[in-house]
Scaffold this active site. Structure first.
Site, short mmCIF file in Angstrom:
data_model
loop_
_atom_site.label_atom_id
_atom_site.label_comp_id
_atom_site.label_asym_id
_atom_site.label_seq_id
_atom_site.Cartn_x
_atom_site.Cartn_y
_atom_site.Cartn_z
N GLY A 1 59.06 32.01 74.92
CA GLY A 1 58.48 30.96 74.09
C GLY A 1 57.01 31.20 73.86
O GLY A 1 56.46 30.86 72.82
N GLY B 1 54.17 38.85 64.68
CA GLY B 1 52.89 38.35 65.16
C GLY B 1 52.62 38.72 66.60
O GLY B 1 51.52 39.14 66.96
N SER C 1 42.75 50.98 97.08
CA SER C 1 41.90 49.94 97.69
C SER C 1 42.70 48.74 98.17
O SER C 1 42.15 47.85 98.80
CB SER C 1 40.82 49.48 96.70
OG SER C 1 41.40 48.87 95.57
N GLU D 1 49.53 44.08 84.94
CA GLU D 1 50.06 43.16 85.94
C GLU D 1 51.13 42.23 85.39
O GLU D 1 51.82 41.56 86.13
CB GLU D 1 48.93 42.31 86.55
CG GLU D 1 48.05 43.05 87.54
CD GLU D 1 46.85 43.69 86.88
OE1 GLU D 1 46.84 43.79 85.64
OE2 GLU D 1 45.93 44.10 87.60
#
Length: 650
Positions: free
Chosen positions: A151, A183, A375, A396
């Protein structure tokens, strides 16, 4: 209406012959010229907006986004009844193809497809967007065949995760299909997902770019240029040889056959269509997104489609089954934590060591890592299970929606906020996935500075209804948190820290979701102090120091911030005269202090004093210096205890 068009797809009629001829107004040029010439041409009457708002909602055109559905009906009908293979049993066979409707506002069309396939009843479909209906305004897993909620137009990342899991981890021979609007193809998450799919050569992924010219309120780039959309996907490393008239059924069948034969690359089908196709005075007109269509115009199109429908049932192709059954429940560590009291270990490193151990306990454990794996200690997992570390680089947003066939952990640093769109949709999708702020939380990050300090992450994850929030304070509790997070009912977030802290617990200590541990207490306690992560050692140091002045403190480790052990906190608060101090390496807003305030709000006589990071940090420094600068060190806890006792005695 959407289902009416699906019925219309049963016959290979040329719909253009049934409609009045309209002169071409295509914007296609260059490589797109053939596609433009083949595409049905819209009418010229571009009326400014909808009409007829007074019609009753029972009419099938009165709910949802009918214009988006009409432009995509042929695409979805060919996907469901030509390209895809799937079963209708519960649970769905693991080898069934997956479909992610990224342009989720076309949910009525998805419901119509499943109604035609026998997944839901037609009366249920006619109650669309009502409280009695399983299909909602946008796709959610309330419809059993839906894996992920969409959505917000970012479904390609979920489709990539699904395809990657099927290709490499889930041992299931399915293909993932995803339909996107033109879009959303400009979104950053979509670009990241495209790069991810190409990098991992996901040839079991087919993305359909539905180019219908119009966005919600205007014309997004590339302005109906299917050739530009095709070249952009090609530049990302996709096979994009296929660009078609998205309302030509035979061309779509051919395109999907080509796409499913592609090897070593993800495939893209660019389908050029017109929004509101075949609705008089609505087709290709602006300002109709999400608006009802006047009944008279809708009835005209319904009469047209019913005149060409047949009574032949559409039957989906069954999947080629053979994937083995799997179980990802009741996962346990093979041995107890190997730490001794007083050992100095950073919880972020303990988390990685625990993940590596969990990987030996169950081969379904996978880790989605970010670029800073060196790290956040993800290299520990990679060293022992290299084939199960999925490197997402800085994407991510990627997620594995695998229907319970993997145990997914996501490791990152301070940057989960940029993926929050995927996180809250994961909750709607009933996703079971564990996320960790891999090291960079709070001012204890130190010299790296404020851009690396996650100080709002507890706020984010506490706001997710189905999310459990772990905040371990030493290596032993961290290992237990990892094991508990591997068996969640819903989403989990584990907050770990960079500085090394002393081991507090014995390996035999028992931990449970929603159960706090009282670290030290006596009958003479004056104040209850609650700390977690790096502030728990500060609270214990304060308790030791102030005990030399004859003041005894009760110190609590909450372990989980959500659910919070309200019973233990209230009991301890009452035993210390209602005096509570919370200390946290987080902003005051929606952190531990506010969670405790909410937990004791119904108890009279309990006062909570909150120590938290106030304001955006503006300096780098050593972790201990910053803890002191922002008022959450042992020194400030002692001062708060004395102030609290002074105020209570006055």
């Amino acid at each position: 209406m959407s289902r009416t068009w699906l019925h219309g797809m049963k016959k290979k009629h040329d719909f253009n012959k049934l409609l009045p001829h309209r002169p071409s107004r295509s914007s296609g040029t260059g490589e797109d010229a053939n596609v433009a010439d083949a595409t049905p041409t819209p009418g010229r009457d571009h009326r400014a907006g909808p009409a007829g708002r007074g019609q009753p909602p029972a009419h099938p055109f009165r709910q949802g986004h009918p214009t988006s559905c009409c432009s995509a009906a042929e695409v979805v009908s060919r996907l469901f009844f030509h390209a895809m293979s799937y079963g209708q049993t519960e649970p769905e066979p693991p080898d069934s193809d997956r479909f992610v409707l990224s342009k989720g506002h076309a949910a009525p069309l998805l419901g119509a497809a499943w109604a035609e396939a026998g997944g839901i009843s037609e009366p249920d479909l006619l109650n669309l967007r009502t409280i009695r209906c399983a299909p909602e305004g946008h796709p959610t897993p309330r419809l059993s065949a839906v894996d992920v909620a969409t959505g917000s137009l970012a479904g390609l990342g979920a489709a990539c995760g699904t395809a990657d899991a099927g290709e490499y981890w889930a041992r299931a021979r399915y293909r993932a299909f995803c339909m996107l609007g033109d879009g959303e193809a400009s979104q950053g998450s979509g670009r990241e997902a495209s790069a991810f799919a190409a990098h991992y050569s996901l040839d079991n992924l087919v993305a359909v770019f539905h180019v219908n010219r119009l966005g919600q309120s205007g014309v997004p780039p590339p302005k109906h240029r299917a050739d530009i959309c095709r070249r952009r996907r090609g530049a990302c490393g996709w096979n994009t040889r296929v660009a078609v008239d998205g309302q030509d059924v035979e061309a779509l069948c051919h395109a999907f056959c080509q796409a499913t034969r592609v090897k070593s690359k993800p495939a893209a089908v660019v389908a050029k269509t017109f929004r509101g196709r075949r609705i008089p005075d609505v087709e290709d007109a602006e300002n109709w997104h999400g608006n009802p269509v006047p009944k008279g115009r809708a009835d005209e199109v319904i009469r047209l489609t019913e005149s060409i429908r047949t009574n032949r049932n559409l039957i989906p192709k069954p999947p080629v089954e053979g994937s083995p059954p799997v179980s990802v429940t009741d996962i346990k560590m093979t041995c107890l934590p190997d730490y001794k009291a007083g050992d100095k270990v950073a919880t972020q490193k303990a988390y990685s060591l625990a993940l590596a151990e969990l990987g030996h306990a169950d081969e379904r454990v996978i880790v989605l890592g970010g670029d800073p794996k060196n790290s956040i200690s993800s290299e520990i997992f990679k060293k022992e299970h290299s084939e199960r570390l999925i490197e997402c680089f800085t994407a991510e947003q990627m997620a594995c929606a695998t229907r319970g066939r993997t145990v997914a952990f996501v490791r990152t640093a301070a940057f989960l906020s940029r993926a929050f769109d995927q996180i809250w949709k994961g909750a709607i999708s009933q996703t079971s996935i564990s996320l960790v702020s891999g090291s960079h939380c709070g001012v204890s990050v130190g010299e790296d500075g404020p851009s690396q300090m996650a100080l709002e992450d507890l706020d984010m994850f506490r706001s997710i209804p189905s999310c459990s929030v772990f905040y371990p304070s030493d290596a032993v509790s961290t290992e237990h948190a990892v094991c508990l997070a591997a068996n969640p009912k819903g989403m989990c977030f584990v907050r770990t820290s960079w500085p090394e802290t002393a081991v507090i617990y014995s390996p035999q200590e028992n931990f449970e979701v929603g159960r706090a541990t009282v670290i030290c207490h006596s009958v003479n306690d004056k104040v209850t102090v609650i700390g977690a992560g790096v502030t728990l050692p500060e609270a214990l140091a304060a308790a030791d120091a102030i005990s030399q002045q004859g003041i005894s403190l009760c110190v609590i480790d909450p372990f989980t911030i959500k659910p919070l052990d309200a019973a233990t906190i209230i009991s301890s608060a009452k035993a210390t005269g209602g005096q509570v101090i919370t200390v946290e390496n987080h902003y005051r807003e929606a952190g531990i202090g506010e969670a405790v305030c909410a937990a004791v709000s119904g108890e009279p006589g309990i006062h909570v004093h909150q120590l938290a990071v106030s304001g955006v940090p503006k300096k780098s420094g050593k972790p201990s210096e910053l803890l002191d600068m922002f008022g959450i060190s042992a020194r400030h806890i002692i001062a708060a205890v004395k102030s609290t006792l002074m105020n209570s005695n006055s």
